[in-house]
Design a protein around this motif. Structure first.
Motif, PDB file in Angstrom:
ATOM      1  N   TYR A  63       1.042  -1.258   0.161  1.00 49.83           N
ATOM      2  CA  TYR A  63       0.002  -0.146   0.015  1.00 49.83           C
ATOM      3  C   TYR A  63       0.821   1.331   0.061  1.00 49.83           C
ATOM      4  CZ  TYR A  63      -4.186  -2.912   0.572  1.00 49.83           C
ATOM      5  OH  TYR A  63      -5.377  -3.617   0.310  1.00 49.83           O
ATOM      6  N   SER A  64       2.185   1.169   0.148  1.00 41.58           N
ATOM      7  CA  SER A  64       3.267   2.356  -0.142  1.00 41.58           C
ATOM      8  C   SER A  64       3.296   2.823  -1.488  1.00 41.58           C
ATOM      9  CB  SER A  64       4.361   1.938   0.582  1.00 41.58           C
ATOM     10  OG  SER A  64       4.938   1.055  -0.141  1.00 41.58           O
ATOM     11  N   ALA A  65       3.079   1.806  -2.402  1.00 37.53           N
ATOM     12  CA  ALA A  65       3.476   2.084  -3.905  1.00 37.53           C
ATOM     13  C   ALA A  65       2.409   1.282  -4.668  1.00 37.53           C
ATOM     14  CB  ALA A  65       4.682   1.901  -4.315  1.00 37.53           C
ATOM     15  N   GLU A  66       1.993   1.632  -5.778  1.00 41.32           N
ATOM     16  CA  GLU A  66       1.080   0.828  -6.659  1.00 41.32           C
ATOM     17  C   GLU A  66       1.752   0.123  -7.452  1.00 41.32           C
ATOM     18  OE1 GLU A  66      -1.875   1.722 -10.389  1.00 41.32           O
ATOM     19  OE2 GLU A  66      -1.258   3.270  -9.197  1.00 41.32           O
ATOM     20  N   PRO A  67       1.431  -1.257  -7.453  1.00 41.20           N
ATOM     21  CA  PRO A  67       2.085  -2.405  -8.077  1.00 41.20           C
ATOM     22  C   PRO A  67       2.294  -2.167  -9.727  1.00 41.20           C
ATOM     23  CG  PRO A  67       0.442  -3.347  -6.507  1.00 41.20           C
ATOM     24  CD  PRO A  67       0.559  -1.706  -6.804  1.00 41.20           C
ATOM     25  N   THR A  68       3.168  -2.466 -10.274  1.00 41.89           N
ATOM     26  CA  THR A  68       3.429  -2.274 -11.809  1.00 41.89           C
ATOM     27  C   THR A  68       4.069  -3.399 -12.269  1.00 41.89           C
ATOM     28  OG1 THR A  68       5.501  -1.229 -11.540  1.00 41.89           O
ATOM     29  CG2 THR A  68       3.772   0.395 -11.610  1.00 41.89           C
ATOM     30  N   GLY A  69       3.643  -3.847 -13.605  1.00 45.99           N
ATOM     31  CA  GLY A  69       4.185  -4.858 -14.303  1.00 45.99           C
ATOM     32  C   GLY A  69       3.518  -6.381 -13.654  1.00 45.99           C
ATOM     33  N   TRP A  70       2.674  -6.116 -12.937  1.00 42.14           N
ATOM     34  CA  TRP A  70       2.083  -7.420 -12.475  1.00 42.14           C
ATOM     35  C   TRP A  70       1.397  -8.473 -13.260  1.00 42.14           C
ATOM     36  CZ3 TRP A  70      -3.103  -7.976 -12.971  1.00 42.14           C
ATOM     37  CH2 TRP A  70      -3.648  -6.967 -13.118  1.00 42.14           C
ATOM     38  N   GLU A  71       1.072  -7.766 -14.691  1.00 43.29           N
ATOM     39  CA  GLU A  71       0.002  -8.549 -15.370  1.00 43.29           C
ATOM     40  C   GLU A  71       0.860 -10.019 -15.972  1.00 43.29           C
ATOM     41  OE1 GLU A  71      -0.987  -4.593 -15.580  1.00 43.29           O
ATOM     42  OE2 GLU A  71       0.902  -5.511 -15.717  1.00 43.29           O
ATOM     43  N   ASP A  72       2.010 -10.143 -16.021  1.00 46.49           N
ATOM     44  CA  ASP A  72       2.846 -11.183 -16.477  1.00 46.49           C
ATOM     45  C   ASP A  72       2.869 -12.238 -15.548  1.00 46.49           C
ATOM     46  OD1 ASP A  72       3.178  -9.879 -19.090  1.00 46.49           O
ATOM     47  OD2 ASP A  72       4.888  -9.036 -18.647  1.00 46.49           O
ATOM     48  N   TRP A 128       0.555 -15.610   0.126  1.00 44.59           N
ATOM     49  CA  TRP A 128      -0.729 -15.964   0.592  1.00 44.59           C
ATOM     50  C   TRP A 128      -1.847 -15.307  -0.396  1.00 44.59           C
ATOM     51  CZ3 TRP A 128       0.712 -15.434   6.442  1.00 44.59           C
ATOM     52  CH2 TRP A 128       0.944 -16.803   6.719  1.00 44.59           C
ATOM     53  N   GLU A 129      -1.791 -14.338  -0.412  1.00 46.54           N
ATOM     54  CA  GLU A 129      -2.737 -13.464  -1.251  1.00 46.54           C
ATOM     55  C   GLU A 129      -2.816 -14.011  -2.769  1.00 46.54           C
ATOM     56  OE1 GLU A 129      -4.909 -12.079   0.140  1.00 46.54           O
ATOM     57  OE2 GLU A 129      -4.089 -11.460   2.040  1.00 46.54           O
ATOM     58  N   ASP A 130      -1.306 -14.284  -3.343  1.00 46.18           N
ATOM     59  CA  ASP A 130      -1.284 -14.794  -4.751  1.00 46.18           C
ATOM     60  C   ASP A 130      -2.409 -15.918  -4.815  1.00 46.18           C
ATOM     61  OD1 ASP A 130      -0.866 -15.022  -7.303  1.00 46.18           O
ATOM     62  OD2 ASP A 130       1.576 -15.595  -6.939  1.00 46.18           O
ATOM     63  N   ALA A 190      -2.774  -9.656  -5.636  1.00 46.37           N
ATOM     64  CA  ALA A 190      -1.930 -10.834  -5.588  1.00 46.37           C
ATOM     65  C   ALA A 190      -0.576 -10.670  -5.420  1.00 46.37           C
ATOM     66  CB  ALA A 190      -2.237 -11.752  -6.856  1.00 46.37           C
ATOM     67  N   THR A 191      -0.181  -9.542  -5.968  1.00 46.36           N
ATOM     68  CA  THR A 191       1.427  -9.170  -5.851  1.00 46.36           C
ATOM     69  C   THR A 191       1.879  -9.148  -4.346  1.00 46.36           C
ATOM     70  OG1 THR A 191       1.082  -6.797  -6.066  1.00 46.36           O
ATOM     71  CG2 THR A 191       1.392  -8.189  -7.962  1.00 46.36           C
ATOM     72  N   MET A 192       0.788  -8.869  -3.536  1.00 41.01           N
ATOM     73  CA  MET A 192       1.339  -8.359  -1.804  1.00 41.01           C
ATOM     74  C   MET A 192       2.178  -9.519  -1.307  1.00 41.01           C
ATOM     75  SD  MET A 192      -1.135  -6.930   0.992  1.00 41.01           S
ATOM     76  CE  MET A 192      -1.817  -8.350   1.566  1.00 41.01           C
TER      77      MET A 192
END
Length: 329
Positions: free
Chosen positions: A209-218, A230-232, A225-227
């Motif tokens: 939550y400190s920075a928006e995830p980028t490049g996660w789509e691949d 367990w969340e993935d 899910a990147t967090m």
């Protein structure tokens, strides 16, 4: 979800129906028969009004198996909370139907006091409620039952999808990480795909939550899910349930979409993950096109990258193995 017929007149009825609109017979869902039956053949759940429950009970129980999984609910005088409670229980019944349909192991807190599944469905109108999971206890903020609140949160968190059923699948997915991965000793294979779950969850939450995830789509099915691994897993598990349920519904109503990714017949063995995806992708393209024709956004706003498909296949392999339930501890 498969299709259902009225047990009296054979007209089409839906999983949520308590009355056949054609012959007006009172109908209920029997978990034992896995079908809608005449209510007179059994005894209705005590939550027939409180939670608009249309399930029959088993044995001498007052509540059906699904309602009995709820450990805590709002007070009767909490009108808004009880309205959201009824909507959430409706979604939970669909979840339990799919759990049964997939043959997933299930135990409540009576069968496994330390790690069985239970739900705390709480209203945040008077106190803070944090949706989450802890050793089999799924907590859900019933504010999610309000469509306006849910859409506001979806936009605020930049989520492509947010529903009550999605929440229940995700949080229950955390429990199934324990049941399918951790307790049976499958963590080595899990870590190869999802990462090391022993990494600090608190630090991962703060970082996410400190920075928006980028490049996660691949690599991930969603930004959330990147967090943490367990969340993935929970996001991937929930997504697998989305795919299986929607595919089953389409097949039940004779919907078969032939597109460039579909080279085999729609009906495939449940063990064939490749065939499932080859059927799924053209279906999602058609569903998105239909939504656009009605002026809505895409019904399925996701792209399944190869790495995501590998994770979905991992979930699929664990599910179709039909494992025995391993109690906590």
């Amino acid at each position: 979800m498969r299709s259902f017929a009225c047990p009296h007149c054979s007209s089409l009825v839906y999983f949520e129906n308590s009355v056949c609109l054609n012959c007006h017979s009172e109908i209920s869902y029997s978990r034992r028969a896995r079908s809608l039956v005449l209510t007179s053949t059994g005894r209705a759940c005590a939550n027939v009004v409180t939670a608009t429950c249309n399930w029959l009970v088993t044995g001498d129980n007052a509540l059906c198996d699904c309602c009995a999984l709820t450990r805590t609910r709002p007070a009767d005088e909490d009108t808004e909370g009880m309205r959201a409670f009824a909507l959430t229980e409706q979604a939970k019944r669909r979840l339990l139907f799919q759990i049964d349909d997939l043959g997933l192991p299930l135990a409540d807190r009576t069968a496994d006091p330390a790690g069985g599944l239970a739900f705390d469905l709480l209203s945040s109108a008077r106190e803070q409620v944090i949706t989450g999971h802890d050793s089999g206890i799924v907590t859900l903020d019933l504010a999610e039952g309000d469509s306006g609140h849910r859409e506001q949160m979806r936009v605020q968190l930049a989520e492509p999808y947010r529903t009550l059923l999605g929440h229940l699948r995700h949080e229950t997915g955390h429990w199934y990480w324990e049941v399918l991965v951790d307790r049976p000793g499958n963590t080595a294979g899990f870590r190869e795909l999802f990462g090391d779950e022993s990494a600090s969850y608190a630090e991962a939450l703060k970082r996410h939550y400190s920075a928006e995830p980028t490049g996660w789509e691949d690599t991930h099915v969603s930004a959330y899910a990147t967090m943490h691994p367990w969340e993935d897993w929970a996001e991937t598990f929930a997504h697998y349930l989305h795919i299986r349920d929607t595919s089953q519904t389409a097949a039940a109503f004779g919907i078969a979409v032939h597109g460039p990714a579909l080279e085999s017949e729609p009906e495939q063995s449940e063990k064939d993950f490749d065939a499932l995806i080859e059927t799924w992708l053209p279906l999602t393209a058609a569903l998105n096109a239909v939504n656009r024709s009605m002026g809505y956004e895409d019904l399925y706003p996701f792209v399944l990258a190869p790495r995501v498909l590998d994770k979905l296949r991992y979930v699929h392999d664990l599910v179709i193995a039909k494992p025995e339930y391993v109690p906590a501890g």
